[in-house]
Design an enzyme around this catalytic site. Structure first.
Site, PDB file in Angstrom:
ATOM      1  N   ARG A 139       1.776   6.851   1.427  1.00  0.00           N
ATOM      2  CA  ARG A 139       0.406   7.908   1.424  1.00  0.00           C
ATOM      3  C   ARG A 139      -1.331   7.906   1.587  1.00  0.00           C
ATOM      4  NH1 ARG A 139      -0.958   9.850  -4.176  1.00  0.00           N
ATOM      5  NH2 ARG A 139      -1.437   7.786  -4.332  1.00  0.00           N
ATOM      6  N   SER A 160       0.877  -3.274  -2.310  1.00  0.00           N
ATOM      7  CA  SER A 160       1.311  -3.727  -3.579  1.00  0.00           C
ATOM      8  C   SER A 160       2.475  -3.972  -3.722  1.00  0.00           C
ATOM      9  CB  SER A 160       1.799  -1.871  -4.010  1.00  0.00           C
ATOM     10  OG  SER A 160       0.710  -1.413  -4.622  1.00  0.00           O
ATOM     11  N   ASP A 165      -1.630  -2.701  -6.818  1.00  0.00           N
ATOM     12  CA  ASP A 165      -1.162  -0.742  -7.254  1.00  0.00           C
ATOM     13  C   ASP A 165      -1.914  -1.466  -9.461  1.00  0.00           C
ATOM     14  OD1 ASP A 165       0.434  -2.814  -7.664  1.00  0.00           O
ATOM     15  OD2 ASP A 165       2.228  -1.360  -7.714  1.00  0.00           O
TER      16      ASP A 165
HETATM   17  C1  BGC Z   1       4.859  -6.636  -6.577  1.00  0.00           C
HETATM   18  C2  BGC Z   1       3.422  -6.281  -7.192  1.00  0.00           C
HETATM   19  C3  BGC Z   1       3.413  -4.882  -7.261  1.00  0.00           C
HETATM   20  C4  BGC Z   1       4.450  -4.663  -8.257  1.00  0.00           C
HETATM   21  C5  BGC Z   1       4.158  -2.715  -8.479  1.00  0.00           C
HETATM   22  C6  BGC Z   1       5.736  -5.717  -7.042  1.00  0.00           C
HETATM   23  O1  BGC Z   1       7.404  -6.771  -6.526  1.00  0.00           O
HETATM   24  O2  BGC Z   1       5.348  -8.145  -5.871  1.00  0.00           O
HETATM   25  O3  BGC Z   1       2.830  -6.764  -6.109  1.00  0.00           O
HETATM   26  O4  BGC Z   1       2.216  -5.148  -8.115  1.00  0.00           O
HETATM   27  O5  BGC Z   1       5.712  -4.733  -6.998  1.00  0.00           O
HETATM   28  O6  BGC Z   1       4.125  -2.889  -7.083  1.00  0.00           O
END
Ligand code: BGC
Length: 478
Positions: A104, A165, A218
């Site tokens: 996004r 994320s 995130d």
């Molecule tokens: C990632 C994290 C992320 C989480 C939620 C995980 O697979 O390693 O960085 O915060 O997913 O999206």
């Protein structure tokens, strides 16, 4: 019809779903006992939750300590976000949000008393997720470019928060190295690189002006978006495709800190999905978890995430069903090509199944017949119990970790702790909220814990982090 005697530890699963104290399981006790023993490993007691919380606490300490950080699996990365928003942040920002199968671009306007957002979602094709880093970042740059044009902003460059994320070792607020891909991404040439550099290089190639102020996970965005209005928010949680948590920590407890010597606090991105990657959860992992791991793109990694998050719950449930079919306990021993195909039983089905409160399981039946199965009423009830047991274990594992984090942030001068939460699994699957709130009271008695849904943590939160950074910068300059 045989009625199952009440067995609160296990069969409360079924009655919770149907709100019917006598779940329909025809047959006789031998079958019941066999199904029960297959699902027994999914039963996580209160004692086990406490124990898992203690194990996570030990892992947290390991990740924070400079001497043990390298070998620690729960990395506890400082984010260099040192201040929560105070509500006075203003201005226009861009945010980019990459973390799942959608990407996004957002324009966030922090105004007096309101936050305005315009956004556009772009699908990320599988080929891009598993292609090359250049393809991925060029695509991101193209999307940003298109969005700017559509918003009439031409090549205007606004401060930008990049929500990325995945596990990143942050070097500063606006740079970080991708440690490993998760959630089905494998784009080549990105692991071990500074992802902000990759983004800026792609924007340069595509002629798009960009001013990255912050690289954001995130969880951090979620915490920030909740802290904007709730000053008791110290923890952020994601329960979506993946799972992770972050919290506000004292800098003097972060042995790996490399930032400003005067800083007092920082948000720590725990990367708790990797909890268990060194085997500390092996006694809890089942044969189904091991199968899910074996067939995943990131084998041996993210073991806690693989027992909890949306990317995996459907597949775990499918594996259990296949096992019950093989044992002739489900669908009369007859499977279908669809049920036998990994990934075909999606997590959203488990949400729909949990939500179907009808007596005859109309929605459950539809999902199963669409998978070319011929379910009896008994099968429908068993499928409900399977999905419920898998989800309940996930909720209990997540709350076990969350309780450990809550204990860490709780202090006498913090009578309440608000946990900011985002993620489709939590928002859509009815069991998570209910189970986690209930268990939290038992795990952290005496502390008022609020579960707060974040409104667009990844977008608004990223803009807020950029805004706080701009505010602090301006204060310094003045
Ligand atoms: C990632 C994290 C992320 C989480 C939620 C995980 O697979 O390693 O960085 O915060 O997913 O999206």
């Amino acid at each position: 019809m045989y009625q199952i005697p009440s067995q609160p530890e296990f069969w409360d699963s079924a009655s919770v779903i149907t709100k019917d104290p006598t779940p329909i399981i025809e047959g006789q006790s031998e079958k019941f006992n066999r199904v029960k023993s297959v699902l027994e490993p999914f039963n996580i007691s209160l004692e086990m939750m406490k124990d898992i919380g203690d194990r996570l606490t030990a892992e947290m300490v390991k990740g924070l300590d400079k001497a043990t950080h390298a070998e620690a699996k729960v990395k506890m990365f400082p984010t260099y976000v040192q201040s929560l928003p105070d509500g006075t942040e203003r201005g226009d920002f861009f945010a980019l949000d990459l973390g799942g199968s959608n990407f996004r671009v957002l324009l966030v306007q922090l105004l007096e008393g309101e936050v305005k957002m315009e956004s556009k979602t772009y699908a990320i094709a599988k080929e891009i997720m598993v292609g090359t880093g250049d393809q991925l970042f060029d695509y991101i740059a193209d999307c940003l470019n298109e969005f700017k044009t559509e918003q009439g902003l031409g090549n205007k460059s606004l401060p930008l928060g990049f929500t990325f994320s995945f596990p990143c070792k942050q070097l500063s607020l606006k740079s970080g190295i991708l440690v490993t891909w998760t959630k089905g991404f494998t784009a080549a040439g990105v692991e071990g690189k500074n992802v902000v550099d990759l983004l800026m290089e792609a924007c340069k190639r595509r002629g798009v002006d960009i001013d990255v102020i912050a690289l954001v996970n995130d969880t951090t965005g979620t915490l920030m978006s909740c802290a904007y209005t709730d000053h008791n928010a110290y923890v952020g949680l994601i329960l979506g495709t993946g799972t992770n948590a972050c919290y506000m920590e004292d800098v003097n407890k972060v042995g790996t800190w490399e930032g400003d010597g005067n800083a007092r606090q920082t948000i720590v991105n725990m990367e708790w999905g990797a909890f268990g990657d060194d085997g500390v959860l092996d006694d809890i992992r089942t044969e189904y978890d091991r199968n899910v791991d074996e067939t995943s793109l990131n084998r041996g990694k993210q073991q806690y995430e693989k027992m909890i998050s949306g990317m995996y719950l459907g597949e775990i449930s499918r594996q259990v069903m296949v096992k019950l079919v093989q044992s002739k306990l489900l669908f009369n021993g007859v499977s279908s090509k669809e049920l036998d195909t990994p990934g075909k039983f999606e997590t959203r089905f488990t949400t729909d199944i949990e939500n179907d409160k009808s007596n005859n399981g109309t929605d459950v039946a539809k999902i199963l017949t669409d998978l070319n199965l011929k379910p009896s009423l008994e099968d429908i009830e068993l499928v409900r119990v399977i999905c419920h047991s898998v989800a309940k274990r996930a909720a209990r594992l997540a709350v076990a970790g969350l309780a450990a984090v809550t204990k860490r942030v709780q202090r006498d001068d913090r009578p309440e702790v608000t946990i900011g939460i985002d993620g489709t699994l939590y928002k859509k699957h009815p069991l998570f909220k209910q189970e986690m709130e209930e268990m939290m009271k038992l795990l952290v008695p005496g502390v008022k814990v609020n579960f707060m849904l974040s409104e667009d943590g990844s977008g608004k939160g990223a803009a807020l982090i950029a805004a706080v950074a701009c505010r602090l910068h301006n204060n310094k300059v003045q």
